[in-house]
Enzyme design. Structure first.
Site, PDB file in Angstrom:
ATOM      1  N   VAL A   1     -78.013   7.618  15.200  1.00  0.00           N
ATOM      2  CA  VAL A   1     -77.776   9.058  15.230  1.00  0.00           C
ATOM      3  C   VAL A   1     -78.632   9.726  16.307  1.00  0.00           C
ATOM      4  CG1 VAL A   1     -77.984  11.183  13.903  1.00  0.00           C
ATOM      5  CG2 VAL A   1     -77.076   9.146  12.820  1.00  0.00           C
ATOM      6  N   ALA A   2     -79.833   9.215  16.488  1.00  0.00           N
ATOM      7  CA  ALA A   2     -80.720   9.814  17.483  1.00  0.00           C
ATOM      8  C   ALA A   2     -80.152   9.667  18.882  1.00  0.00           C
ATOM      9  CB  ALA A   2     -82.087   9.151  17.421  1.00  0.00           C
TER      10      ALA A   2
ATOM     11  N   GLU B   1     -74.458  13.936  20.709  1.00  0.00           N
ATOM     12  CA  GLU B   1     -73.511  14.736  19.928  1.00  0.00           C
ATOM     13  C   GLU B   1     -72.886  15.895  20.702  1.00  0.00           C
ATOM     14  OE1 GLU B   1     -76.637  14.185  18.641  1.00  0.00           O
ATOM     15  OE2 GLU B   1     -76.349  12.949  16.870  1.00  0.00           O
TER      16      GLU B   1
ATOM     17  N   ASP C   1     -56.155  26.612  57.547  1.00  0.00           N
ATOM     18  CA  ASP C   1     -55.228  27.163  58.527  1.00  0.00           C
ATOM     19  C   ASP C   1     -55.869  28.413  59.112  1.00  0.00           C
ATOM     20  OD1 ASP C   1     -55.035  28.760  56.336  1.00  0.00           O
ATOM     21  OD2 ASP C   1     -52.865  28.671  56.166  1.00  0.00           O
TER      22      ASP C   1
ATOM     23  N   ASP D   1     -49.988  27.257  52.911  1.00  0.00           N
ATOM     24  CA  ASP D   1     -49.276  28.366  52.289  1.00  0.00           C
ATOM     25  C   ASP D   1     -47.769  28.200  52.358  1.00  0.00           C
ATOM     26  OD1 ASP D   1     -48.998  28.705  54.979  1.00  0.00           O
ATOM     27  OD2 ASP D   1     -50.030  30.636  55.081  1.00  0.00           O
TER      28      ASP D   1
ATOM     29  N   ASP E   1     -45.914  22.579  52.360  1.00  0.00           N
ATOM     30  CA  ASP E   1     -47.314  22.167  52.286  1.00  0.00           C
ATOM     31  C   ASP E   1     -47.664  21.466  50.983  1.00  0.00           C
ATOM     32  OD1 ASP E   1     -48.025  22.936  54.799  1.00  0.00           O
ATOM     33  OD2 ASP E   1     -48.638  24.955  54.215  1.00  0.00           O
TER      34      ASP E   1
ATOM     35  N   GLU F   1     -87.529  10.366  20.755  1.00  0.00           N
ATOM     36  CA  GLU F   1     -87.051  10.090  19.404  1.00  0.00           C
ATOM     37  C   GLU F   1     -87.013   8.596  19.108  1.00  0.00           C
ATOM     38  OE1 GLU F   1     -84.183  14.046  19.410  1.00  0.00           O
ATOM     39  OE2 GLU F   1     -83.350  12.049  19.708  1.00  0.00           O
TER      40      GLU F   1
ATOM     41  N   THR G   1     -83.207  22.351  17.504  1.00  0.00           N
ATOM     42  CA  THR G   1     -84.026  22.986  18.533  1.00  0.00           C
ATOM     43  C   THR G   1     -83.530  22.717  19.956  1.00  0.00           C
ATOM     44  OG1 THR G   1     -85.487  21.085  18.458  1.00  0.00           O
ATOM     45  CG2 THR G   1     -86.088  22.971  17.113  1.00  0.00           C
ATOM     46  N   ASP G   2     -82.848  21.597  20.175  1.00  0.00           N
ATOM     47  CA  ASP G   2     -82.420  21.256  21.536  1.00  0.00           C
ATOM     48  C   ASP G   2     -81.183  22.028  22.007  1.00  0.00           C
ATOM     49  OD1 ASP G   2     -84.324  19.568  22.375  1.00  0.00           O
ATOM     50  OD2 ASP G   2     -83.074  17.773  22.494  1.00  0.00           O
TER      51      ASP G   2
HETATM   52  P1  ADP Z   1     -49.692  29.514  61.420  1.00  0.00           P
HETATM   53  O1  ADP Z   1     -49.445  30.416  60.263  1.00  0.00           O
HETATM   54  O2  ADP Z   1     -50.763  28.522  61.194  1.00  0.00           O
HETATM   55  O3  ADP Z   1     -49.900  30.240  62.694  1.00  0.00           O
HETATM   56  P2  ADP Z   1     -46.892  28.700  61.079  1.00  0.00           P
HETATM   57  O4  ADP Z   1     -46.494  27.298  60.804  1.00  0.00           O
HETATM   58  O5  ADP Z   1     -46.733  29.706  60.020  1.00  0.00           O
HETATM   59  O6  ADP Z   1     -48.386  28.636  61.630  1.00  0.00           O
HETATM   60  O7  ADP Z   1     -46.078  29.212  62.323  1.00  0.00           O
HETATM   61  C1  ADP Z   1     -45.969  28.432  63.495  1.00  0.00           C
HETATM   62  C2  ADP Z   1     -45.448  29.235  64.594  1.00  0.00           C
HETATM   63  O8  ADP Z   1     -44.077  29.570  64.338  1.00  0.00           O
HETATM   64  C3  ADP Z   1     -46.161  30.545  64.794  1.00  0.00           C
HETATM   65  O9  ADP Z   1     -47.197  30.423  65.680  1.00  0.00           O
HETATM   66  C4  ADP Z   1     -45.082  31.441  65.365  1.00  0.00           C
HETATM   67  O10 ADP Z   1     -45.025  31.262  66.767  1.00  0.00           O
HETATM   68  C5  ADP Z   1     -43.815  30.887  64.751  1.00  0.00           C
HETATM   69  N1  ADP Z   1     -43.403  31.660  63.593  1.00  0.00           N
HETATM   70  C6  ADP Z   1     -44.052  31.815  62.442  1.00  0.00           C
HETATM   71  N2  ADP Z   1     -43.383  32.577  61.573  1.00  0.00           N
HETATM   72  C7  ADP Z   1     -42.230  32.912  62.186  1.00  0.00           C
HETATM   73  C8  ADP Z   1     -41.086  33.676  61.813  1.00  0.00           C
HETATM   74  N3  ADP Z   1     -40.971  34.258  60.609  1.00  0.00           N
HETATM   75  N4  ADP Z   1     -40.087  33.793  62.701  1.00  0.00           N
HETATM   76  C9  ADP Z   1     -40.187  33.218  63.916  1.00  0.00           C
HETATM   77  N5  ADP Z   1     -41.223  32.499  64.331  1.00  0.00           N
HETATM   78  C10 ADP Z   1     -42.246  32.325  63.495  1.00  0.00           C
HETATM   79 MG    MG Z   2     -48.140  30.773  58.622  1.00  0.00          MG
END
Ligand code: ADP
Ligand code: MG
Length: 859
Positions: A258-259, A263, A305, A589, A593, A658, A688-689
């Site tokens: 137990v010691a 736990e 990015d 984003d 991705d 202990e 106590t711990d």
């Molecule tokens: P980042 O956001 O890293 O600059 P992206 O992959 O979003 O790269 O975009 C790559 C390139 O594509 C941009 O540098 C731009 O030249 C072009 N681009 C981005 N968004 C658009 C869009 N909605 N319409 C036309 N060209 C775009």
């Molecule tokens: Mg972009």
């Protein structure tokens, strides 16, 4: 509400704001009903019946059978107290995780009042027209009303991983994702009425596979558990050998087991992670699973990015090159007014280019309290630019066809009035222009000039189509273009970024920029923020070596910039760095991705911009999109990991103290009296711990947290073992046994003589008990830092610990001084001399720890 020059696709104006509000009140928010949870009593029972608990139940049953009801009851008390403690911790951790989930943004674009509006997905109502783009999570069950080539990833519902193409009229379901293309749909069912809700009701919560920290802790707990049972068994055997009654032998065995059993360990770790996660959330870093808190702390490489993360993503077209000349524009934010300078023909040409670019956009600008971007800020900037040059009321005709942006084509086009209008990355547009020679040379020159100043450059072009209805393949249509111009956009770096990059460097974390943008733009920005170091370089995605080892070697340095990078290349980069032993955090984003985010140890998505797909795949969401937030999260992650090690050290130290009495008793063949009994040990472990351990879990980050290189180590490693079993534990044990002996001496015992029994022995045991508790007070302060003595930390900087220690001292007085309690525990108030020795436990531990830290620091 006013939109300009908003896309013109078909399906009407959507609901009015008033109607939407009325329906929202009528139908309630678009939310899945709260998942049916396991009832609380079953969760509590689970805490009383896990592996350890069962072990203890077994011990308690044996105690009763052996005719030792006090011990049996004591062990039951341990199980229950522990179970409740674990239950409460678990609930708190879960609550925290739940609250984190609520912070995750869920916005969606809808048409209301004839304009595009971004609303919270929970505010959707039946009849709303939802605008979907690649990467969006479908927020409710929808009937599609427009479908270009729009594909949906339905794997969440069907398990089918290939995206499915849906045409207008089809129904798409909440919880699926738009894979590619754009579409619009009318909400037919929401919240509890969606198919997703039906399925969610059937399946109880999906269990995540255990992460590395889980496994690590399970490993520690299992090792300690088997270790303690093993040691207990050995003692049982030894006691039988020295001829002790098997009842007493059993008592010792149970006591030792137990010691040693840790736990409160598991729930304290979980809670510590949850607290770390909560502190991160306050700093805009939202972790999607608690494990990520720990992994963040171990991060050695960050791939970020540029747009939106290092920069503010507040775009502004400040310069436009056209074949007729260059204009410069000044304007505030996204307001459609501004100051234009340049020769007359250039202004006219730039206006044409701006309008074409705006027409080839999905996003635009809208006025509520001020002019704001709807959708992509870059497109909003183009819309504002067009309005600044052509006037706010010029609208392009209806869009009959749209070829959406994708990161491989890097351009986007629409067909309006029989003309193809296109915008895109210059290197994806200029080669497709009809003109060659001098004009293109001038364009390239202008591009190089703007990019070298850090401007993001977009090319705009158009083409008159002979048969616009026949166009199906964008790659065939987007050629023989007439170049209208180049738009240069400013996107200032975020304020906190340069400092964050310096902090990363100080913390031994390498940073690379992975951007889809032009190499020169990327270079200029990287230089401006101080990312591009002396050993850094700028490489283009297409020039990356095919060999993964070469790739790793090329990138494994600080301040690399990869421009024109594709999602597939990001995935390769993550893998190559991991192969070199890095713990990689990667931001993303875009729609594509997901794989890279999942591959990385920490996938980072954006809360403000960015797609739902990316957020779904991510471990960390930056609510403010800011690179600097990653560093804050790393700091918290490291701090949390350090805290777990702190209370582990603390907890294990008392185990040494202990165990010592049992070891002496065993080694002496039962001659030397037992200084601590089972109940006293339990009293320390779960009495106590407890509070000081919790308080150590909440220790604020040390100011050196980011000044050290990252360490990837086991929670329990050699350093920790040496400190606990070589320094803190023995010191505490020596003081403990000294206090015990002094009490015996006071009672008249002399070396070689007969050991006293009865009250004298009880008082000596009380001395040993006091020495351990006081030693733990010193240990608590010693464990606040792994490198510095507590007096350098400021005694008041962990308030919680001060309170915990105060409670501990009061508990000590109660346990020793309240006679009935002391009787049950099996000890009595020690003589003053022995108490004095016990008090030395505090400075003794602190001094030993100081010497240890000093010696280690010198090495
Ligand atoms: P980042 O956001 O890293 O600059 P992206 O992959 O979003 O790269 O975009 C790559 C390139 O594509 C941009 O540098 C731009 O030249 C072009 N681009 C981005 N968004 C658009 C869009 N909605 N319409 C036309 N060209 C775009
Ligand atoms: Mg972009």
């Amino acid at each position: 509400m006013q939109a300009h020059p908003g896309p013109q696709v078909l399906p009407g104006d959507g609901l009015t704001g008033g109607e939407a509000a009325a329906r929202l009140t009528r139908d309630g928010p678009n939310q899945l009903p709260a998942a049916r949870r396991v009832p609380w009593w079953r969760r509590l029972v689970a805490q009383l019946t896990h592996f350890f608990a069962l072990l203890l139940w077994f011990a308690s049953a044996l105690a009763f059978v052996a005719g030792m009801p006090e011990l049996g009851i004591a062990v039951i008390v341990v199980i229950v107290v522990n179970g409740i403690f674990a239950f409460v911790q678990q609930e708190r951790a879960e609550k925290a995780a739940e609250r984190l989930g609520e912070l995750l943004p869920t916005t969606i674009v809808v048409r209301r009042d004839g304009a595009l509006r971004t609303v919270d997905a929970r505010d959707l109502v039946v009849g709303d027209v939802v605008v979907l783009t690649g990467g969006d999570r479908v927020p409710a069950d929808l009937t599609l009303v427009v479908a270009g080539r729009c594909t949906f990833d339905e794997s969440t519902l069907t398990g089918e991983s290939e995206p499915v193409l849906h045409e207008a009229g089809a129904v798409v379901f909440a919880g699926t994702f738009v894979a590619e293309g754009e579409s619009e749909g009318v909400v037919t069912a929401m919240g509890a009425h969606t198919r997703l809700a039906g399925i969610a009701a059937l399946t109880t919560s999906v269990r995540r596979p255990p992460g590395p920290l889980d496994l690590e802790i399970q490993r520690i707990v299992r090792t300690l558990a088997f270790g303690s049972v093993g040691v207990g068994t050995v003692f049982f055997a030894v006691s039988l050998l020295v001829g002790i009654s098997w009842r007493d032998a059993f008592l010792f065995a149970v006591g030792i087991t137990v010691a040693l059993v840790p736990e409160g360990l598991l729930p304290t770790v979980t809670l510590s992670l949850a607290m770390g996660a909560q502190r991160m959330a306050k700093d805009n870093a939202l972790v999607r699973n608690l494990e990520a808190v720990e992994t963040l702390g171990a991060t050695t490489f960050v791939c970020t990015d540029k747009t939106g993360t290092l920069t503010q993503n507040r775009m502004n077209v400040v310069e436009a090159w056209t074949p007729a000349g260059t204009v410069t524009v000044r304007g505030e934010g996204y307001a459609p007014t501004g100051e234009v300078t340049g020769p007359e023909p250039a202004v006219a040409a730039a206006a044409t280019a701006g309008l074409a670019g705006a027409a080839a956009s999905k996003g635009g600008i809208t006025l509520d309290d001020e002019w704001r971007a709807v959708g992509d800020p870059m497109e909003a900037a183009i819309a504002a630019f067009a309005a600044r040059l052509a006037g706010p009321d010029v609208q392009p005709g209806p869009v009959t066809r749209r070829f959406v942006f994708d990161p491989r084509r890097r351009r986007e086009s629409v067909i309006v009035d029989g003309r193809l209008l296109l915008k895109g990355a210059p290197d994806a547009v200029l080669p497709r222009c009809a003109e060659t020679g001098e004009l293109i040379d001038r364009a390239e020159e202008a591009l190089a000039d703007m990019a070298s100043r850090g401007l993001r450059v977009l090319a705009v072009a158009r083409r008159t189509l002979t048969d616009p209805g026949a166009v199906t393949d964008p790659d065939l249509a987007e050629r023989d273009l007439e170049l209208l111009g180049l738009l240069g956009m400013e996107d200032p770096p975020r304020i906190a970024v340069p400092a964050a990059l310096r902090a990363a460097r100080g913390a031994g974390i390498k940073v690379a920029m992975l951007t889809g943008d032009h190499p020169e733009t990327a270079r200029a920005i990287a230089r401006e923020i101080g990312l591009l170091g002396p050993e850094g370089k700028v490489v283009q995605g297409k020039d990356l070596p095919d060999d993964d080892q070469l790739l790793g070697a090329l990138l494994d340095r600080d301040g690399v910039v990869i421009s024109r990078v594709s999602p597939e290349q990001k995935l390769r980069v993550a893998k190559a760095l991991q192969d070199r032993g890095h713990v990689v955090a990667m931001t993303g984003d875009g729609v594509n991705d997901g794989p890279a985010l999942r591959q990385a140890d920490i996938g980072v998505a954006m809360g403000e911009s960015g797609t739902d797909v990316a957020r779904e795949a991510a471990d960390l969401v930056l609510l403010d999109d800011d690179f600097a937030t990653i560093l804050t999260a790393v700091e918290q992650g490291r701090a949390t990991y350090a805290n777990i090690r702190r209370f582990l050290s603390y907890h294990l130290t008392s185990n040494v103290a202990e165990l010592t009495p049992f070891a002496l008793w065993g080694l002496s063949g039962g001659q030397f009296p037992l200084a601590l009994g089972v109940l006293q040990i339990l009293c320390i472990d779960i009495g106590t711990d407890l509070l000081p351990a919790l308080a150590l879990g909440g220790e604020p980050p040390s100011r050196n947290t980011l000044k050290r290189p990252p360490e990837r180590r086991h929670l329990v490693d050699r350093t920790l073992l040496v400190r606990v079993f070589g320094v803190l534990g023995p010191t505490e044990a020596i003081v403990e046994m000294s206090a015990f002996l002094v009490a015996l001496l006071v009672a008249g015992w002399r070396p070689g003589g007969e050991f006293p029994t009865g009250t004298a022995l009880l008082a000596a045991s009380g001395a040993a008990f006091a020495a351990v508790v006081l030693g733990q007070v010193g240990t608590a302060f010693a464990c606040r830092s792994a490198t510095r003595p507590p007096w350098q930390l400021g005694w008041g900087s962990n308030r919680l610990l001060l309170w915990a220690v105060l409670v501990e001292l009061v508990a000590l007085v109660v346990f020793l001084g309240v006679v009935p309690v002391a009787d049950v525990l099996g000890h009595a108030v020690p003589p003053l001399e022995a108490l004095g020795v016990a008090l030395l436990g505090i400075p003794a531990v602190l001094v030993a720890d100081f010497v240890y830290k000093a010696v280690r620091g010198r090495r």
